[in-house]
Scaffold this motif. Structure first.
Motif, PDB file in Angstrom:
ATOM      1  N   MET A   1       0.828  -1.208   0.000  1.00 14.80           N
ATOM      2  CA  MET A   1       0.000   0.000   0.000  1.00 14.80           C
ATOM      3  C   MET A   1       0.866   1.263   0.000  1.00 14.80           C
ATOM      4  O   MET A   1       0.440   2.303  -0.487  1.00 14.80           O
ATOM      5  CB  MET A   1      -0.965  -0.008   1.185  1.00 14.80           C
ATOM      6  CG  MET A   1      -2.119  -0.987   0.983  1.00 14.80           C
ATOM      7  SD  MET A   1      -3.461  -0.798   2.169  1.00 14.80           S
ATOM      8  CE  MET A   1      -2.787  -1.594   3.618  1.00 14.80           C
ATOM      9  N   LEU A   2       2.103   1.136   0.549  1.00 11.98           N
ATOM     10  CA  LEU A   2       3.027   2.274   0.497  1.00 11.98           C
ATOM     11  C   LEU A   2       3.347   2.642  -0.951  1.00 11.98           C
ATOM     12  O   LEU A   2       3.488   3.811  -1.299  1.00 11.98           O
ATOM     13  CB  LEU A   2       4.338   1.891   1.198  1.00 11.98           C
ATOM     14  CG  LEU A   2       4.557   2.406   2.597  1.00 11.98           C
ATOM     15  CD1 LEU A   2       5.896   1.915   3.123  1.00 11.98           C
ATOM     16  CD2 LEU A   2       4.513   3.926   2.593  1.00 11.98           C
ATOM     17  N   ALA A   3       3.464   1.616  -1.776  1.00 10.01           N
ATOM     18  CA  ALA A   3       3.924   1.842  -3.147  1.00 10.01           C
ATOM     19  C   ALA A   3       2.783   1.921  -4.165  1.00 10.01           C
ATOM     20  O   ALA A   3       3.014   2.306  -5.306  1.00 10.01           O
ATOM     21  CB  ALA A   3       4.903   0.729  -3.546  1.00 10.01           C
ATOM     22  N   HIS A   4       1.567   1.510  -3.766  1.00  5.59           N
ATOM     23  CA  HIS A   4       0.457   1.500  -4.729  1.00  5.59           C
ATOM     24  C   HIS A   4      -0.796   2.118  -4.123  1.00  5.59           C
ATOM     25  O   HIS A   4      -0.991   2.067  -2.917  1.00  5.59           O
ATOM     26  CB  HIS A   4       0.119   0.060  -5.161  1.00  5.59           C
ATOM     27  CG  HIS A   4       1.249  -0.662  -5.788  1.00  5.59           C
ATOM     28  ND1 HIS A   4       2.226  -1.287  -5.060  1.00  5.59           N
ATOM     29  CD2 HIS A   4       1.577  -0.844  -7.086  1.00  5.59           C
ATOM     30  CE1 HIS A   4       3.098  -1.836  -5.876  1.00  5.59           C
ATOM     31  NE2 HIS A   4       2.738  -1.570  -7.119  1.00  5.59           N
ATOM     32  N   GLU A   5      -1.636   2.640  -4.987  1.00  4.52           N
ATOM     33  CA  GLU A   5      -2.922   3.163  -4.519  1.00  4.52           C
ATOM     34  C   GLU A   5      -4.038   2.170  -4.831  1.00  4.52           C
ATOM     35  O   GLU A   5      -3.882   1.288  -5.677  1.00  4.52           O
ATOM     36  CB  GLU A   5      -3.194   4.512  -5.192  1.00  4.52           C
ATOM     37  CG  GLU A   5      -2.157   5.555  -4.768  1.00  4.52           C
ATOM     38  CD  GLU A   5      -2.498   6.972  -5.215  1.00  4.52           C
ATOM     39  OE1 GLU A   5      -3.626   7.185  -5.677  1.00  4.52           O
ATOM     40  OE2 GLU A   5      -1.619   7.837  -5.086  1.00  4.52           O
TER      41      GLU A   5
END
Ligand code: FA5
Length: 338
Positions: A172-176
């Motif tokens: 979730m840090l890297a993707h929405e």
């Protein structure tokens, strides 16, 4: 004597036999040698004539022996070549073929099931940071829930991940949103082993986040997985349970119709709706990195299950420790097709 000697030389079938013939005629006590010795008793003229005769015969026999010897050596060579010839048309001896470990195969099956439902398969690190394995999952250092996961700590403060859930945070840090992932991988727990607990085992994590994801979606997904794994009649049971990173949380079990013995409920894993604290922690970390907050108001579900438990049930393996003792008598039984 000449004819007898030549015949004997011709008739010799082996190098040893030929050597015997040679000794018989030309050796120190040989027939021809002893004739040479009688020359001394002859008159000079007779000696010369007889001497020349004997020497000629000696030379003839030596030449015949040499020829025969060459023939025999050639024959022996041919025989050896024939007997040692390699038949390149023969099939090669079979080599033992390796196969996938039974747990790799179960994980492969699970990945396929979820890929068919539109999930992406992603992997994360086995050496993990405290904040991903615990803090961001709503398990601060003082939280008693840390005792649920006995941890192998490394000297540098990092740890061996105790579950695959930290990948929820990393992803979730890297993707929405919207997102749908499964995460297969090894996990580690500092606990005593027994027939159903190992200190190294596998998990498959699932995470779905979007705008209107509900508990009904979670239940439907787990049921779908159970049917794909165990057939159309598979049943799933959910029981309330506590994990700090979900609310509400549940454990789920699958009804195993055992064709060979007693059917039973198989406790497969934990699941629940992603806790708002987890979304908040992810957004805080995103902000720290200069990324926009992206998870306020989102909803999602997560689950984590143990493939070893599936394999034990499916194949009637009584002890989880069999998987990692590298005993080929056990492993080759579950090799299946490559
Ligand atoms: C967890 O590890 C949570 N991360 C699961 C989760 C994910 C809950 C997402 C909610 C949302 P738990 O410790 O119960 O939960 O382990 C999950 C599964 O891993 C268990 O149901 C079991 O199948 C397997 N498992 C746990 N400990 C062991 C062990 N020592 N040996 C083998 N399998 C194990």
């Amino acid at each position: 004597m000449r004819d007898a000697a030549l015949q004997a030389i011709e008739g010799a079938q082996t190098l040893e036999a030929l050597q015997a013939v040679k000794t018989h005629y030309l050796g120190k006590k040989g027939e021809l040698t002893s004739q040479l010795k009688t020359l001394g008793s002859l008159s000079p003229d007779e000696r010369r004539a007889r001497g020349a005769e004997i020497n000629a015969l000696k030379a003839e026999l030596e030449a015949a022996i040499e020829t025969r010897e060459a023939q025999l050596k050639e024959e022996a060579l041919q025989a050896r070549l024939a007997s040692e010839a390699i038949d390149v048309t023969l099939p090669a001896p079979a080599h033992p073929v390796g196969g996938l470990h039974v747990i790799s195969r179960i994980l492969g099956d699970l990945e396929e099931i979820f890929e068919r439902m539109g999930y992406s398969v992603v992997e994360g690190p086995e050496v993990e940071e405290d904040r991903f394995n615990f803090d961001a999952l709503n398990i601060p250092w003082h939280h008693p829930a840390r005792d649920m996961w006995d941890t192998f700590w490394l000297e540098d403060g990092r740890l061996l991940r105790t579950h695959t859930s930290p990948m929820q945070v990393r992803y979730m840090l890297a993707h929405e949103a919207p997102l749908k992932i499964v995460v297969p991988g090894k996990v580690f727990r500092y606990e005593a082993t027994d027939a159903t607990h190992e200190s190294m085992f596998h998990q498959l994590e699932g995470l779905v986040v979007g705008d209107h994801i509900s508990m009904a979606d979670l239940k439907g997904t787990i049921s779908e997985m159970a049917r794909a794994l165990f057939g159309p009649k598979a049943k799933v049971r959910f029981q309330p349970s506590f994990y700090p990173f979900v609310e509400p949380g549940a454990d789920f079990a699958v009804w195993w119709e055992n064709p060979r013995g007693a059917s039973k409920w198989l406790e497969l894993g934990g699941c629940g709706m992603v806790h708002p604290q987890v979304f908040k922690a992810v957004d805080d970390l995103r902000e720290e990195r200069g990324l926009p907050r992206a998870y306020e108001g989102k909803t999602g579900f997560a689950f984590g299950l143990g493939p070893e438990r599936i394999a034990m049930l499916k194949y009637g393996i009584p002890d989880i420790r069999y998987f990692y003792q590298n005993d080929l008598r056990v492993l080759t039984q579950f090799r299946g097709d490559l």
